[in-house]
Scaffold this motif. Structure first.
Motif, mmCIF file in Angstrom:
data_model
loop_
_atom_site.group_PDB
_atom_site.id
_atom_site.type_symbol
_atom_site.label_atom_id
_atom_site.label_comp_id
_atom_site.label_asym_id
_atom_site.label_seq_id
_atom_site.Cartn_x
_atom_site.Cartn_y
_atom_site.Cartn_z
ATOM 1 N N GLN A 1 0.821 -1.205 0.000
ATOM 2 C CA GLN A 1 0.000 0.000 0.000
ATOM 3 C C GLN A 1 0.857 1.259 0.000
ATOM 4 O O GLN A 1 0.408 2.323 -0.402
ATOM 5 N N GLU A 2 2.112 1.128 0.441
ATOM 6 C CA GLU A 2 3.028 2.269 0.480
ATOM 7 C C GLU A 2 4.020 2.261 -0.682
ATOM 8 O O GLU A 2 4.987 3.007 -0.677
ATOM 9 N N GLY A 3 3.803 1.396 -1.663
ATOM 10 C CA GLY A 3 4.618 1.422 -2.874
ATOM 11 C C GLY A 3 5.672 0.353 -2.994
ATOM 12 O O GLY A 3 6.433 0.347 -3.970
ATOM 13 N N ALA A 4 5.749 -0.570 -2.057
ATOM 14 C CA ALA A 4 6.746 -1.637 -2.149
ATOM 15 C C ALA A 4 6.321 -2.673 -3.188
ATOM 16 O O ALA A 4 5.151 -3.029 -3.283
ATOM 17 N N VAL A 5 7.305 -3.120 -3.944
ATOM 18 C CA VAL A 5 7.100 -4.222 -4.872
ATOM 19 C C VAL A 5 7.737 -5.434 -4.202
ATOM 20 O O VAL A 5 8.948 -5.447 -3.956
ATOM 21 N N ILE A 6 6.920 -6.432 -3.892
ATOM 22 C CA ILE A 6 7.405 -7.561 -3.108
ATOM 23 C C ILE A 6 7.300 -8.846 -3.917
ATOM 24 O O ILE A 6 6.276 -9.130 -4.533
ATOM 25 N N GLU A 7 8.397 -9.585 -3.885
ATOM 26 C CA GLU A 7 8.458 -10.874 -4.555
ATOM 27 C C GLU A 7 9.233 -11.831 -3.658
ATOM 28 O O GLU A 7 10.333 -11.501 -3.193
ATOM 29 N N ASN A 8 8.665 -12.989 -3.391
ATOM 30 C CA ASN A 8 9.304 -13.993 -2.530
ATOM 31 C C ASN A 8 9.715 -13.418 -1.176
ATOM 32 O O ASN A 8 10.837 -13.632 -0.714
ATOM 33 N N ASN A 9 8.797 -12.686 -0.548
ATOM 34 C CA ASN A 9 9.023 -12.089 0.779
ATOM 35 C C ASN A 9 10.174 -11.083 0.817
ATOM 36 O O ASN A 9 10.772 -10.850 1.872
ATOM 37 N N CYS A 10 10.486 -10.479 -0.313
ATOM 38 C CA CYS A 10 11.592 -9.522 -0.375
ATOM 39 C C CYS A 10 11.144 -8.289 -1.168
ATOM 40 O O CYS A 10 10.454 -8.413 -2.182
ATOM 41 N N ILE A 11 11.547 -7.118 -0.703
ATOM 42 C CA ILE A 11 11.200 -5.878 -1.392
ATOM 43 C C ILE A 11 12.129 -5.704 -2.592
ATOM 44 O O ILE A 11 13.342 -5.539 -2.425
ATOM 45 N N LYS A 12 11.561 -5.773 -3.781
ATOM 46 C CA LYS A 12 12.370 -5.657 -5.001
ATOM 47 C C LYS A 12 12.921 -4.245 -5.181
ATOM 48 O O LYS A 12 14.023 -4.072 -5.681
ATOM 49 N N ASN A 13 12.160 -3.232 -4.796
ATOM 50 C CA ASN A 13 12.610 -1.845 -4.927
ATOM 51 C C ASN A 13 13.163 -1.326 -3.589
ATOM 52 O O ASN A 13 12.991 -0.172 -3.230
ATOM 53 N N PHE A 14 13.869 -2.202 -2.891
ATOM 54 C CA PHE A 14 14.401 -1.900 -1.564
ATOM 55 C C PHE A 14 15.332 -0.685 -1.577
ATOM 56 O O PHE A 14 15.214 0.204 -0.732
ATOM 57 N N GLN A 15 16.241 -0.617 -2.514
ATOM 58 C CA GLN A 15 17.213 0.486 -2.530
ATOM 59 C C GLN A 15 16.542 1.845 -2.692
ATOM 60 O O GLN A 15 16.933 2.817 -2.054
ATOM 61 N N GLU A 16 15.511 1.928 -3.515
ATOM 62 C CA GLU A 16 14.844 3.222 -3.700
ATOM 63 C C GLU A 16 13.941 3.575 -2.528
ATOM 64 O O GLU A 16 13.657 4.750 -2.297
ATOM 65 N N MET A 17 13.506 2.582 -1.755
ATOM 66 C CA MET A 17 12.651 2.838 -0.594
ATOM 67 C C MET A 17 13.452 3.019 0.696
ATOM 68 O O MET A 17 12.920 3.488 1.691
ATOM 69 N N PHE A 18 14.732 2.644 0.666
ATOM 70 C CA PHE A 18 15.523 2.600 1.889
ATOM 71 C C PHE A 18 15.707 3.990 2.507
ATOM 72 O O PHE A 18 16.062 4.954 1.830
ATOM 73 N N TRP A 19 15.467 4.055 3.798
ATOM 74 C CA TRP A 19 15.610 5.272 4.606
ATOM 75 C C TRP A 19 16.638 4.978 5.688
ATOM 76 O O TRP A 19 16.438 4.095 6.516
ATOM 77 N N ASP A 20 17.747 5.673 5.644
ATOM 78 C CA ASP A 20 18.825 5.444 6.614
ATOM 79 C C ASP A 20 18.827 6.580 7.625
ATOM 80 O O ASP A 20 19.176 7.718 7.286
ATOM 81 N N PRO A 21 18.438 6.326 8.883
ATOM 82 C CA PRO A 21 18.412 7.404 9.870
ATOM 83 C C PRO A 21 19.782 8.017 10.093
ATOM 84 O O PRO A 21 19.880 9.184 10.477
ATOM 85 N N ASN A 22 20.839 7.262 9.827
ATOM 86 C CA ASN A 22 22.188 7.768 10.013
ATOM 87 C C ASN A 22 22.551 8.839 8.986
ATOM 88 O O ASN A 22 23.482 9.608 9.193
ATOM 89 N N ILE A 23 21.790 8.916 7.922
ATOM 90 C CA ILE A 23 21.970 9.953 6.901
ATOM 91 C C ILE A 23 20.841 10.973 6.983
ATOM 92 O O ILE A 23 21.075 12.175 6.984
ATOM 93 N N GLU A 24 19.620 10.493 7.077
ATOM 94 C CA GLU A 24 18.439 11.348 7.023
ATOM 95 C C GLU A 24 18.269 12.226 8.267
ATOM 96 O O GLU A 24 17.702 13.311 8.171
ATOM 97 N N LEU A 25 18.717 11.756 9.416
ATOM 98 C CA LEU A 25 18.463 12.478 10.663
ATOM 99 C C LEU A 25 19.668 13.221 11.228
ATOM 100 O O LEU A 25 19.597 13.755 12.328
ATOM 101 N N ILE A 26 20.743 13.236 10.514
ATOM 102 C CA ILE A 26 21.947 13.926 11.013
ATOM 103 C C ILE A 26 21.933 15.380 10.559
ATOM 104 O O ILE A 26 21.485 15.751 9.566
#
Length: 116
Positions: free
Chosen positions: A91-116
């Protein structure tokens, strides 16, 4: 190096995890390890997983947005029903195949980068 946000209280690791997870934007995901590193506990990804397992009773913690470092829905067994995690992510835009997010890299949010 821990993040710079004052909500990190260092008295309850699970609560710190939940407060950080609440900051993950809709349509984004992060990993257990990224959360652990942000909280200054880089080798505690498994403990972050335990915190997420316990988050089921906490309504405003978007636990579905936390996956393993490869984008796998490793925590889905803790949702009722287990398919709920996948449905929420889709519902939030993830493309999932075999229990894995195929578009993981584009959805990834790293607090160590985003919140610094």
């Amino acid at each position: 190096m821990p993040g710079k946000y004052t909500y990190i209280n260092r008295t309850n690791f699970f609560e710190d995890v939940w407060e950080l997870v609440k900051l993950i934007p809709k349509g984004r995901v992060t990993s257990y390890g990224s959360i652990a590193r942000y909280l200054g506990a880089g080798s505690s990804a498994r403990m972050v997983g335990w915190a997420m397992n316990a988050a089921g009773a906490i309504e405003d913690v978007p636990a579905h947005r936390v996956v393993n470092r490869n984008g796998m829905l490793s925590g889905k067994a803790h949702f009722d029903p287990p398919e709920k995690m996948e449905r929420l992510l889709q519902q939030e835009g993830a493309v999932i195949e075999n229990n894995c997010i195929k578009n993981f890299q584009e959805m990834f949010w790293d607090p160590n980068i985003e919140l610094i």
